[in-house]
Design a protein around this motif. Structure first.
Motif, short mmCIF file in Angstrom:
data_model
loop_
_atom_site.label_atom_id
_atom_site.label_comp_id
_atom_site.label_asym_id
_atom_site.label_seq_id
_atom_site.Cartn_x
_atom_site.Cartn_y
_atom_site.Cartn_z
N LEU A 94 41.22 55.05 61.62
CA LEU A 94 40.43 55.47 62.77
C LEU A 94 41.16 56.58 63.52
N ARG A 95 40.49 57.71 63.65
CA ARG A 95 41.00 58.78 64.51
C ARG A 95 40.15 58.78 65.77
N LEU A 96 40.76 58.44 66.88
CA LEU A 96 40.04 58.29 68.15
C LEU A 96 40.47 59.32 69.17
N LEU A 97 41.59 59.98 68.95
CA LEU A 97 42.13 60.93 69.93
C LEU A 97 41.74 62.35 69.57
N GLY A 98 41.07 63.02 70.48
CA GLY A 98 40.65 64.39 70.24
C GLY A 98 39.27 64.48 69.61
N ARG A 99 39.08 63.80 68.52
CA ARG A 99 37.75 63.73 67.88
C ARG A 99 37.62 62.40 67.18
N ALA A 100 36.40 61.94 67.01
CA ALA A 100 36.16 60.62 66.44
C ALA A 100 35.90 60.73 64.94
N GLU A 101 36.57 59.89 64.18
CA GLU A 101 36.36 59.87 62.75
C GLU A 101 36.85 58.55 62.18
N ALA A 102 36.11 58.01 61.24
CA ALA A 102 36.51 56.78 60.55
C ALA A 102 36.52 57.04 59.05
N ARG A 103 37.59 56.59 58.39
CA ARG A 103 37.71 56.78 56.95
C ARG A 103 38.08 55.46 56.29
N LEU A 104 37.57 55.28 55.09
CA LEU A 104 37.91 54.10 54.30
C LEU A 104 38.47 54.58 52.97
N ASP A 105 39.73 54.25 52.71
CA ASP A 105 40.41 54.72 51.50
C ASP A 105 40.33 56.24 51.37
N GLY A 106 40.41 56.94 52.49
CA GLY A 106 40.39 58.39 52.48
C GLY A 106 39.02 59.02 52.54
N GLY A 107 37.97 58.26 52.31
CA GLY A 107 36.61 58.79 52.34
C GLY A 107 35.98 58.63 53.72
N ARG A 108 35.38 59.69 54.24
CA ARG A 108 34.77 59.63 55.58
C ARG A 108 33.57 58.71 55.59
N LEU A 109 33.50 57.86 56.61
CA LEU A 109 32.38 56.94 56.77
C LEU A 109 31.29 57.59 57.61
N PRO A 110 30.05 57.56 57.15
CA PRO A 110 28.95 58.17 57.92
C PRO A 110 28.48 57.23 59.03
N LEU A 111 29.18 57.23 60.14
CA LEU A 111 28.89 56.31 61.24
C LEU A 111 28.43 57.07 62.47
N THR A 112 27.65 56.39 63.29
CA THR A 112 27.27 56.94 64.58
C THR A 112 28.44 56.83 65.55
N ARG A 113 28.35 57.55 66.64
CA ARG A 113 29.40 57.49 67.67
C ARG A 113 29.56 56.06 68.16
N ARG A 114 28.45 55.35 68.40
CA ARG A 114 28.53 53.99 68.90
C ARG A 114 29.21 53.07 67.90
N GLN A 115 28.96 53.25 66.62
CA GLN A 115 29.59 52.41 65.61
C GLN A 115 31.10 52.64 65.55
N VAL A 116 31.52 53.90 65.73
CA VAL A 116 32.97 54.18 65.79
C VAL A 116 33.57 53.50 67.02
N GLU A 117 32.83 53.49 68.13
CA GLU A 117 33.33 52.84 69.34
C GLU A 117 33.52 51.35 69.12
N ILE A 118 32.62 50.72 68.39
CA ILE A 118 32.76 49.29 68.08
C ILE A 118 34.02 49.06 67.26
N LEU A 119 34.22 49.88 66.23
CA LEU A 119 35.43 49.74 65.40
C LEU A 119 36.69 49.99 66.24
N ALA A 120 36.62 50.94 67.16
CA ALA A 120 37.77 51.23 68.02
C ALA A 120 38.14 50.02 68.87
N LEU A 121 37.14 49.39 69.47
CA LEU A 121 37.41 48.21 70.30
C LEU A 121 38.00 47.07 69.47
#
Length: 429
Positions: free
Chosen positions: A246-273
């Motif tokens: 999870l990259r949360l600082l500066g810009r939001a991005e979630a990756r699984l085994d190096g591959g970017r996950l196609p998630l909405t902003r809200r879904q990234v927020e859930i994973l962040a919490l």
């Protein structure tokens, strides 16, 4: 609107004509300022690969195309929403296409008018619409950018589709994030509509949701997931896959085994919490940290978690909600480095505000805490190298820069000139 479209098309056609008839060194001279950089870059690649006068796309081997269509999970997804795709094509006078990851068309459906136009340029199953075959087009661009792409009229490199406007969106495997292909909507240039990109993106997401639960092409079949809100047994859920980053600082991005996950902003927020609370959160606690006092139903949150559980291969447990897989998170890394007194590492890992602009109370509070903690550490120990790295993400924090410059005084240090330059820039001096 019609007059504006004609003017735009004429301007693009003139720019394209100047481009293709100039020598290599002066191709980009006098291009319109509003010609998007990704189009210009694609024209540059296309000019070295294909003639602008190509009349149709080349066709791939029919048997291989059919075999690919038979085995891709996209076939099941298209079948499940085919009625909606056909209705959209008929109502909007469109041709709808689904491709493989190399922009080879596997399936199409068109309205009566667009079907004939599509057949003339091989916008049909087997048609190869990669950039090297036909030049700039939305299908290839969407795959390259991994995002929704629009190509209008003479933005296409090949003149055979200058009468078209195309909107394309990549389709991803929700489990791995891997591109499966692209969903494209095309019609005539005069029927362009501002909702085209949103419609293509929406159909791409519908395809992702309609993918079969068991997908065996190149990976282990997945079993049925429990219903939203149901904890389920370990045996009833697929095993979590790989490491979640999870990259949360500066810009939001979630990756699984190096591959970017196609998630909405809200879904990234859930994973962040969940990542920031490894002990887990109850449904009510997660709802409060995510939505605050906004009137969002618990069912909405459960649906989001159900989607995330599918994307992560079952990597979220319930009661409490908790990530059951290895997680790397830049915000957590900054905090860990601060606790261990590793200021340079903490500043290096800090890329800016945590999910800037978030309206999730739990994340806004943690983000403020993290920023204050780092600033206080740098003010107390203004290590020049650490402050310089921090300034890359927070260039206008004058107080921290002044403290570091004062601490250095006349002591020679490689970071000294850069810190003073940063300070002068921040203060406008």
């Amino acid at each position: 609107m019609s007059t504006g479209l004609r003017r735009r098309r004429l301007r693009l056609t003139k720019a394209w004509d100047r481009y293709v008839h100039r020598d290599r060194d002066s191709r980009t001279d006098e291009l319109p300022e509003d010609l998007r950089p990704e189009i210009v870059a694609s024209w540059e690649r296309s000019a070295d690969a294909v003639s602008p006068d190509v009349a149709e796309a080349p066709l791939a081997d029919p048997e291989d195309t059919e075999k690919t269509w038979e085995t891709t999970p996209l076939r099941t997804a298209v079948t499940r929403i085919e009625e909606d795709l056909r209705r959209a094509a008929e109502d909007g006078d469109l041709v709808v296409a689904v491709t493989d990851p190399s922009a080879r068309i596997l399936w199409t459906y068109g309205s009566r008018v667009m079907r004939r136009r599509a057949e003339r340029v091989n916008f049909v199953p087997g048609g190869r619409w990669d950039e090297a075959s036909v030049g700039t087009n939305a299908l290839d661009l969407a795959l390259r950018l991994d995002d929704v792409a629009t190509v209008y009229s003479a933005e296409h490199f090949s003149s055979c589709v200058h009468g078209w406007v195309c909107w394309a969106a990549p389709v991803h495997d929700p489990v791995t994030g891997r591109q499966l292909g692209v969903l494209d909507l095309s019609t005539t240039w005069d029927r362009t509509h501002p909702m085209g990109t949103a419609t293509a993106a929406a159909f791409a997401r519908l395809l992702e949701q309609a993918l079969p639960a068991e997908r065996t092409a190149g990976r282990t079949a997945e079993r049925t997931l429990p219903a939203a809100g149901d904890s389920g047994s370990v045996a009833s859920r697929p095993a979590p896959r790989g490491v979640l980053e999870l990259r949360l600082l500066g810009r939001a991005e979630a990756r699984l085994d190096g591959g970017r996950l196609p998630l909405t902003r809200r879904q990234v927020e859930i994973l962040a919490l969940l990542a920031l609370h490894p002990e887990g959160l109850s449904l009510d606690a997660l709802h409060a940290q995510l939505y605050g006092d906004r009137s969002v139903s618990r069912a909405t949150l459960k649906a989001e978690i159900s989607h995330l559980r599918a994307v992560l291969g079952g990597g979220i447990s319930s009661r409490p909600y908790r990530l059951e897989m290895p997680v790397r998170c830049d915000a957590g890394e900054v905090l860990e480095c601060l606790r261990e007194g590793r200021l340079v590492d903490a500043a290096t890992a800090y890329h800016g505000d945590l999910l800037a602009g978030t309206d999730a109370p739990g994340l806004a509070e943690f983000g403020a805490y993290l920023t204050v903690a780092l600033r206080e550490a740098l003010l107390a120990t203004p290590d020049p190298e650490a402050v310089l790295r921090y300034a890359a993400a927070a260039p206008h924090d004058v107080e921290v820069l002044e403290r570091a410059v004062r601490a250095l005084g006349d002591t020679p240090h490689a970071a000294g000139p850069l810190l003073r330059a940063r300070l002068r820039t921040a203060t406008g001096a």
